[in-house]
Design a protein around this motif. Structure first.
Motif, mmCIF file in Angstrom:
data_model
loop_
_atom_site.group_PDB
_atom_site.id
_atom_site.type_symbol
_atom_site.label_atom_id
_atom_site.label_comp_id
_atom_site.label_asym_id
_atom_site.label_seq_id
_atom_site.Cartn_x
_atom_site.Cartn_y
_atom_site.Cartn_z
ATOM 1 N N TRP A 22 0.842 -1.195 0.000
ATOM 2 C CA TRP A 22 0.000 0.000 0.000
ATOM 3 C C TRP A 22 0.877 1.246 0.000
ATOM 4 N N ILE A 23 0.309 2.335 -0.462
ATOM 5 C CA ILE A 23 0.990 3.624 -0.419
ATOM 6 C C ILE A 23 -0.032 4.688 -0.044
ATOM 7 N N ILE A 24 0.349 5.527 0.907
ATOM 8 C CA ILE A 24 -0.519 6.607 1.387
ATOM 9 C C ILE A 24 0.016 7.939 0.885
ATOM 10 N N ASN A 25 -0.830 8.704 0.228
ATOM 11 C CA ASN A 25 -0.483 10.056 -0.187
ATOM 12 C C ASN A 25 -1.260 11.033 0.690
ATOM 13 N N TRP A 26 -0.522 11.897 1.391
ATOM 14 C CA TRP A 26 -1.117 12.789 2.378
ATOM 15 C C TRP A 26 -1.502 14.124 1.745
ATOM 16 N N SER A 27 -2.682 14.601 2.077
ATOM 17 C CA SER A 27 -3.170 15.863 1.516
ATOM 18 C C SER A 27 -2.437 17.079 2.071
ATOM 19 N N ASN A 28 -1.730 16.906 3.216
ATOM 20 C CA ASN A 28 -1.005 18.035 3.815
ATOM 21 C C ASN A 28 0.389 18.223 3.218
ATOM 22 N N GLY A 29 0.701 17.431 2.197
ATOM 23 C CA GLY A 29 1.991 17.593 1.525
ATOM 24 C C GLY A 29 3.106 16.756 2.103
ATOM 25 N N LYS A 30 2.811 15.992 3.162
ATOM 26 C CA LYS A 30 3.826 15.131 3.766
ATOM 27 C C LYS A 30 4.260 14.055 2.774
ATOM 28 N N LYS A 31 5.498 13.602 2.888
ATOM 29 C CA LYS A 31 6.037 12.596 1.989
ATOM 30 C C LYS A 31 5.178 11.332 2.003
ATOM 31 N N PRO A 32 4.885 10.756 0.826
ATOM 32 C CA PRO A 32 4.073 9.535 0.764
ATOM 33 C C PRO A 32 4.670 8.411 1.616
ATOM 34 N N THR A 33 3.800 7.604 2.188
ATOM 35 C CA THR A 33 4.221 6.497 3.045
ATOM 36 C C THR A 33 3.935 5.166 2.358
ATOM 37 N N GLU A 34 4.972 4.364 2.158
ATOM 38 C CA GLU A 34 4.812 3.049 1.551
ATOM 39 C C GLU A 34 4.868 1.975 2.630
ATOM 40 N N GLY A 35 4.141 0.887 2.418
ATOM 41 C CA GLY A 35 4.160 -0.216 3.364
ATOM 42 C C GLY A 35 3.970 -1.546 2.667
ATOM 43 N N SER A 36 4.486 -2.607 3.254
ATOM 44 C CA SER A 36 4.329 -3.938 2.675
ATOM 45 C C SER A 36 4.501 -5.008 3.752
ATOM 46 N N LYS A 37 3.843 -6.123 3.562
ATOM 47 C CA LYS A 37 3.966 -7.294 4.422
ATOM 48 C C LYS A 37 3.817 -8.536 3.552
ATOM 49 N N GLU A 38 4.097 -9.694 4.135
ATOM 50 C CA GLU A 38 3.838 -10.929 3.415
ATOM 51 C C GLU A 38 3.513 -12.051 4.391
ATOM 52 N N LYS A 39 2.922 -13.115 3.868
ATOM 53 C CA LYS A 39 2.512 -14.252 4.684
ATOM 54 C C LYS A 39 2.989 -15.536 4.019
ATOM 55 N N LYS A 40 3.456 -16.478 4.828
ATOM 56 C CA LYS A 40 3.972 -17.739 4.321
ATOM 57 C C LYS A 40 2.880 -18.538 3.606
ATOM 58 N N PRO A 41 3.286 -19.465 2.731
ATOM 59 C CA PRO A 41 2.311 -20.279 1.980
ATOM 60 C C PRO A 41 1.309 -20.983 2.891
ATOM 61 N N SER A 42 0.075 -21.046 2.437
ATOM 62 C CA SER A 42 -0.992 -21.699 3.174
ATOM 63 C C SER A 42 -2.099 -22.082 2.193
ATOM 64 N N LYS A 43 -2.851 -23.143 2.502
ATOM 65 C CA LYS A 43 -3.933 -23.579 1.614
ATOM 66 C C LYS A 43 -5.002 -22.505 1.451
ATOM 67 N N SER A 44 -5.146 -21.656 2.454
ATOM 68 C CA SER A 44 -6.192 -20.625 2.414
ATOM 69 C C SER A 44 -5.761 -19.359 1.671
ATOM 70 N N ASN A 45 -4.506 -19.284 1.258
ATOM 71 C CA ASN A 45 -4.003 -18.097 0.569
ATOM 72 C C ASN A 45 -4.508 -18.031 -0.867
ATOM 73 N N THR A 46 -5.041 -16.876 -1.255
ATOM 74 C CA THR A 46 -5.474 -16.632 -2.629
ATOM 75 C C THR A 46 -5.202 -15.176 -2.979
ATOM 76 N N ASN A 47 -5.314 -14.850 -4.257
ATOM 77 C CA ASN A 47 -5.142 -13.464 -4.681
ATOM 78 C C ASN A 47 -6.181 -12.553 -4.030
ATOM 79 N N ASN A 48 -7.440 -13.026 -3.959
ATOM 80 C CA ASN A 48 -8.496 -12.191 -3.387
ATOM 81 C C ASN A 48 -8.293 -11.965 -1.890
ATOM 82 N N VAL A 49 -7.854 -13.011 -1.180
ATOM 83 C CA VAL A 49 -7.550 -12.858 0.248
ATOM 84 C C VAL A 49 -6.414 -11.849 0.419
#
Length: 265
Positions: A22-49
């Motif tokens: 995800w990336i957050i762009n702030w209306s007050n002019g503050k520098k954009p904030t990027e974020g990321s995470k990940e999860k190990k393989p699992s049977k319940s993992n899908t693109n939609n999840v």
């Protein structure tokens, strides 16, 4: 208005590693904030999840950083955007659970949120951040900025050597190729996730055979894009014969080349 772009991926889908970006762009002019995470393989993992989880994590991060709203949330998943905005019903139990959790977070913080669907080329940064870290590190930083230009051919104007629906490929690969062929601007992760899954009827064919089957026009394109490299020409022709359009087959090989270079470093 602050904006939040999100994206998620599962490689392979289903059951593989999930990435959230995800990336957050702030209306007050503050520098954009990027974020990321990940999860190990699992049977319940899908693109939609993964897409839903990326949205949830992005909103949580926005609130943690002091975001008060109003917030415009943008994503290239019509499913998530349409369900979160109430246009579509949620039938999948796993997705319903994440949706309800996200809605509760929004309600708890009295957050004014507007959901907007955007095409993939307008979501390129989140698209890149959604890749698992191992793949993201192998991706050229300039790619997310230039991918829309490199895939500028409209779906209706694309050229084909073979019909994927008549091609001797697996049903899973056929679905992936159809999705790419009909997408206005496929993202990097879509090409990175496109895999045969072993060997098929095209894998062991030599360049000369592939050239005869694909024809002179396709062979000329492959030779022009990958001069003096018969292996890369052959790879492009294989993807064309599997049913991928000529322009996307070239892009697929270029993505594989970049990933291979990064892995060797």
């Amino acid at each position: 208005m602050d904006t939040l772009n999100f994206d998620g991926s599962c490689d392979p889908n289903p059951g593989g590693i999930m990435g959230f970006g995800w990336i957050i762009n702030w209306s007050n002019g503050k520098k954009p904030t990027e974020g990321s995470k990940e999860k190990k393989p699992s049977k319940s993992n899908t693109n939609n999840v993964a897409e839903y989880t990326a949205l949830k994590e992005g909103i949580k991060n926005y609130l943690k950083l002091g975001g008060k709203g109003p917030l415009q949330v943008r994503g290239d998943s019509k499913l998530v955007i349409s369900q979160m905005s109430g246009k579509w019903k949620v039938k999948n139990e796993n997705l319903a659970e994440i949706k309800n959790e996200t809605s509760e977070i929004i309600k708890k913080h009295n957050l004014n949120v507007k959901f907007t669907w955007v095409p993939r080329e307008q979501n390129s940064i989140a698209d890149r951040l959604a890749l698992p870290k191992s793949r993201r590190n192998n991706m050229p930083k300039s790619d997310s900025k230039t991918e829309s230009k490199s895939n500028s051919v409209k779906p209706e104007n694309r050229k084909f050597v073979a019909d994927v629906n008549s091609s001797s490929v697996s049903s899973k690969l056929r679905l992936q190729i159809n999705e790419l062929n009909t997408s206005p601007s496929p993202g990097f992760k879509s090409f990175a996730q496109l895999k045969v899954g072993g060997f098929d009827s095209f894998s062991r064919k030599k360049l000369e055979t592939l050239q005869k089957e694909a024809g002179p026009k396709a062979s000329s394109i492959a030779k022009k894009e990958f001069p003096n490299n018969s292996s890369q020409q052959a790879s492009a022709l294989r993807w064309m014969l599997r049913g991928l359009s000529t322009d996307l087959a070239v892009k697929k090989v270029k993505v594989d080349i970049e990933l291979s270079k990064k892995r060797k470093k």
